[in-house]
Design an enzyme around this catalytic site. Structure first.
Site, PDB file in Angstrom:
ATOM      1  N   ASN A 188       0.833  -1.210   0.000  1.00 17.13           N
ATOM      2  CA  ASN A 188       0.000   0.000   0.000  1.00 17.13           C
ATOM      3  C   ASN A 188       0.864   1.256   0.000  1.00 17.13           C
ATOM      4  O   ASN A 188       0.612   2.212  -0.739  1.00 17.13           O
ATOM      5  CB  ASN A 188      -0.901   0.023   1.235  1.00 17.13           C
ATOM      6  CG  ASN A 188      -2.092  -0.899   1.133  1.00 17.13           C
ATOM      7  OD1 ASN A 188      -2.381  -1.444   0.074  1.00 17.13           O
ATOM      8  ND2 ASN A 188      -2.793  -1.075   2.242  1.00 17.13           N
TER       9      ASN A 188
ATOM     10  N   HIS B 262     -15.484   3.196 -14.855  1.00 16.92           N
ATOM     11  CA  HIS B 262     -15.291   2.413 -13.641  1.00 16.92           C
ATOM     12  C   HIS B 262     -16.554   1.666 -13.233  1.00 16.92           C
ATOM     13  O   HIS B 262     -16.568   0.957 -12.225  1.00 16.92           O
ATOM     14  CB  HIS B 262     -14.845   3.362 -12.514  1.00 16.92           C
ATOM     15  CG  HIS B 262     -14.386   2.683 -11.269  1.00 16.92           C
ATOM     16  ND1 HIS B 262     -15.083   2.754 -10.076  1.00 16.92           N
ATOM     17  CD2 HIS B 262     -13.307   1.908 -11.026  1.00 16.92           C
ATOM     18  CE1 HIS B 262     -14.447   2.057  -9.151  1.00 16.92           C
ATOM     19  NE2 HIS B 262     -13.367   1.540  -9.692  1.00 16.92           N
TER      20      HIS B 262
ATOM     21  N   ARG C  69     -14.117   2.848   4.756  1.00 16.47           N
ATOM     22  CA  ARG C  69     -12.942   2.006   4.992  1.00 16.47           C
ATOM     23  C   ARG C  69     -11.657   2.806   5.055  1.00 16.47           C
ATOM     24  O   ARG C  69     -10.824   2.608   5.926  1.00 16.47           O
ATOM     25  CB  ARG C  69     -12.830   0.960   3.875  1.00 16.47           C
ATOM     26  CG  ARG C  69     -11.678  -0.027   4.076  1.00 16.47           C
ATOM     27  CD  ARG C  69     -11.342  -0.749   2.783  1.00 16.47           C
ATOM     28  NE  ARG C  69     -10.617   0.087   1.848  1.00 16.47           N
ATOM     29  CZ  ARG C  69     -10.748   0.044   0.529  1.00 16.47           C
ATOM     30  NH1 ARG C  69     -11.631  -0.767  -0.009  1.00 16.47           N
ATOM     31  NH2 ARG C  69     -10.035   0.825  -0.249  1.00 16.47           N
TER      32      ARG C  69
END
Length: 714
Positions: free
Chosen positions: A50, A444, A573
């Site tokens: 990440n 998307h 999140r």
């Protein structure tokens, strides 16, 4: 430029610093003893990957912005790109230190499980002989060492390639620093990073870069090694192909291939050094890479942690069972039975919840469509796919069977560009029509439309999802997929594909919310309706599940709702630029975040009505890039039983006291104490429900009413 005054941004925070706090929570999972050891190792590796992507994309983007004459001011924090970079560099240093601390703890636990990374200085005589032979026979022939001098210029260091850097002295007896030179040895990617040492009692290993570091003196045997270190460069990967000049008739696939080549040459945004390097070596690299000292980060943890997955694979079956999560496989959906998928969807809408339920019903639908003589066409948007992909095979089969297959494939899916180029070629070779979206806007959305002729009329079977058509990630990411024969949704989806084929982003739709034209205005309208309800003294409520929220217009509108007294629950999140519980501004807003075994990925929007509520599932987060710069779709969920099921899941997430954390007004997260009894993990609840599905009952409306009555008493 003066520093931004926090008082001017009382209820918002910088998106990059918010993301770093999210990734810190991922790292905390690596330290959580409730996670099995192998899962803690995976979380540590996820944290690292990440962070790598964050530097490649977000730091890379800010680096580019910092070079522009026109200063770009962040509208959530008032910071310039340079100020954001400075804050990022300062915030990342303690994350490296925390990772080092956790990594050492995990390695100690691995040793207790007889899995040991051995220091090259502590090899036994037998292991030393083995490594000497390995170096001579397997490693040395593959090396491409280079000194850097007038005749040997500084080479290009590819992003994320491990390299051994060394300071050498030409004459071993000469101690004059003026005679020191520099050298580099790329760590060969053709070899496995884990070198297993002989012995059967336990798994002992060394990492390839540590082997090479140890034998630097053998590689440069004419020199004296003054100092040496493993280094890794991270380069900017934030290329927007639409910013590149190109001829309109140029093939889009070829342009993307050129973009991928250019990405490897972009500027360095970070230098990582394992352990330490002498000041002369550090300064030499800083000058050669044209970076600042603040862009250099030191790590005791290996600079790439992807090897941890291979290490886990090498463990014994008993170790895997003991040190991993209990096995869980996606379960059959209780809403679907064997047989004709078309008949089942015609009788009722179907909601699939990944990874708790299998993707198989959707794949079965596509297979039946490929083989059904009444099916006329299959149209689908593709962003990311598994490799290999059963879906691609089925689409090719449909084309070979004479169906019209149209794939709107996004070649600009970050880091999947090469895969998608290959898929586009395979689909075209099978007879599918491949479209590439529209200039400047990524597609998307997650749509699939099957058109079927039945008794001289057309039937539409539509899939709308929150996640990709990816058979691998659907076992790891939480997502929702709606399969419906609703006529209006089908007609809107027909219009969507027609509009995309002619690059019409401003098309009109009756039920679907489609960015960049109609999504955000409708969301603002829905929030305004809740504000009006509150002003009239009627119950009002907003419940959202998102991955990120950065859109300033929507943040401000939620603040207005809070100021009007509307209770707002956000399940976010990752990035959350909205700060909750700020007096006056957001005091009626609560934000929680769940980081657990599965990656929370679904997006759901809920707004209270007089009878029930307006609910959407969507591909879009509330980020400016999603609402204004991408083609996204939100679809209403109209079936009361499906609404109740989704609401139950969201309510369970709001009750999580094990993996959830609550966002505080200062931007940090805090654990949530159980109100009574033991802590609850929503993902564990969902797994148990998938293994033992509750009977579908008619009490859905009562459950929903109970939820809202508790809400308004809070």
């Amino acid at each position: 430029m003066p520093k931004a005054n926090p008082a001017d941004y009382p209820y918002t925070q910088n998106r990059e610093l918010s993301w770093l706090r999210f990734n810190e929570r991922v790292l905390q999972q690596a330290q959580d003893p409730s996670n099995p050891l192998f899962e803690q190792l995976k979380f540590l590796s996820i944290f690292t990957s990440n962070l790598d992507e964050f530097f490649m994309i977000r730091v890379g983007s800010l680096f580019d912005l910092s070079l522009l004459k026109k200063v770009h001011i962040d509208n959530k924090s008032g910071m310039t790109p340079a100020q954001q970079l400075k804050a990022i560099y300062a915030a990342v240093v303690p994350l490296y230190q925390k990772r080092d601390e956790i990594f050492l703890q995990l390695e100690a636990q691995l040793q207790m499980q007889h899995i040991t990374r051995v220091d090259m200085q502590r090899l036994t005589p037998a292991q030393r002989r083995f490594m000497d032979a390995y170096f001579r026979q397997s490693l040395l022939p593959l090396l491409s060492p280079q000194v850097v001098d007038a005749c040997h210029p500084f080479p290009h260091l590819p992003s994320k390639m491990l390299t051994v850097a060394a300071v050498l002295r030409a004459n071993k007896k000469d101690k004059e620093k003026e005679n020191e030179i520099f050298a580099l040895i790329p760590v060969p990617r053709a070899l496995e990073r884990i070198v297993v040492l002989p012995g059967e009692e336990q798994l002992s290993y060394v990492l390839l870069e540590d082997v090479l570091l140890h034998y630097v003196g053998k590689v440069f045997d004419r020199y004296h090694v003054v100092d040496k270190a493993v280094i890794c460069v991270t380069r900017n990967a934030d290329i927007n192909p639409d910013d590149e000049s190109y001829e309109l008739e140029e093939d889009y696939r070829q342009r993307m291939k050129q973009v991928l080549k250019k990405r490897a040459q972009l500027a360095c945004v970070r230098l990582e050094i394992q352990n330490d390097f002498c000041p002369k070596g550090r300064n030499w690299l800083i000058n050669r890479l044209n970076i600042g000292k603040e862009q250099v980060f030191f790590s005791k943890t290996p600079l790439s942690t992807k090897y941890l997955y291979s290490l886990i694979d090498m463990a014994s079956p008993a170790q895997k069972r003991q040190l991993s999560y209990p096995a869980f496989a996606p379960q059959p959906s209780p809403m679907v039975h064997a047989g004709d998928m078309f008949k089942q969807i015609l009788s009722h809408d179907i909601l699939l919840s990944y990874p708790y339920e299998s993707m198989e019903p959707f794949l079965r639908l596509v297979k039946q469509a490929a083989e059904d003589p009444n099916v006329l066409s299959i149209k689908i948007t593709i962003y990311r796919l598994a490799n290999p992909s059963r879906l691609v095979d089925l689409l090719c089969l449909a084309a070979e069977n004479g169906k019209e297959v149209v794939a709107l494939l996004e070649l600009r899916a970050r880091f999947d560009e090469s895969n998608n180029i290959n898929w586009s070629e395979q689909l075209e070779n099978a007879g599918c029509k491949v479209l590439y979206g529209t200039q400047n806007f990524k597609v998307h959305s997650k749509l699939c439309l099957i058109t079927r002729r039945y008794k001289n009329r057309l039937q539409y079977f539509t899939h709308i999802g929150t996640g990709n058509f990816n058979e691998k990630t659907c076992k790891l990411y939480t997502d929702l997929s709606l399969l419906t024969a609703d006529k209006q949704i089908g007609e809107d989806t027909v219009a969507f594909f027609q509009n995309m084929a002619i690059a019409n982003l401003a098309g009109e739709y009756h039920t679907l919310l489609v960015a960049p034209h109609s999504l955000k205005p409708r969301l603002i309208e829905l929030i305004d309706q809740q504000i009006q309800r509150a002003k009239e003294g009627r119950p009002a409520y907003i419940l959202l599940k998102l991955n990120s929220i950065t859109d300033r217009d929507l943040i401000d509108k939620l603040s207005q709702a809070s100021q009007a007294g509307v209770p707002v629950d956000l399940i976010v999140r990752g990035i959350c630029c909205l700060l909750p519980k700020v007096p006056f501004y957001t005091e009626h807003i609560r934000v929680i975040s769940v980081v657990g075994r599965f990656l929370e990925h679904s997006r759901v929007y809920c707004f209270l009505l007089d009878q029930g509520y307006q609910m959407y599932i969507s591909s879009a987060d509330w980020m400016t890039r999603n609402t204004s710069r991408r083609v996204e779709v939100a679809c209403p969920v109209n079936d009361p039983s499906l609404q109740s099921r989704i609401l139950h899941n969201l309510q369970t997430m709001l009750s999580d006291t094990k993996k959830a954390r609550e966002l505080l007004p200062n931007g940090t997260y805090t654990p949530i104490a159980p109100s009574q009894g033991k802590a609850i993990s929503c993902q564990e609840v969902f797994m148990q429900q998938a293994l033992h599905p509750p009977a579908l009952s008619k009490s859905s409306a009562q459950n929903v009413g109970s939820f809202f009555s508790r809400l308004f008493r809070r």
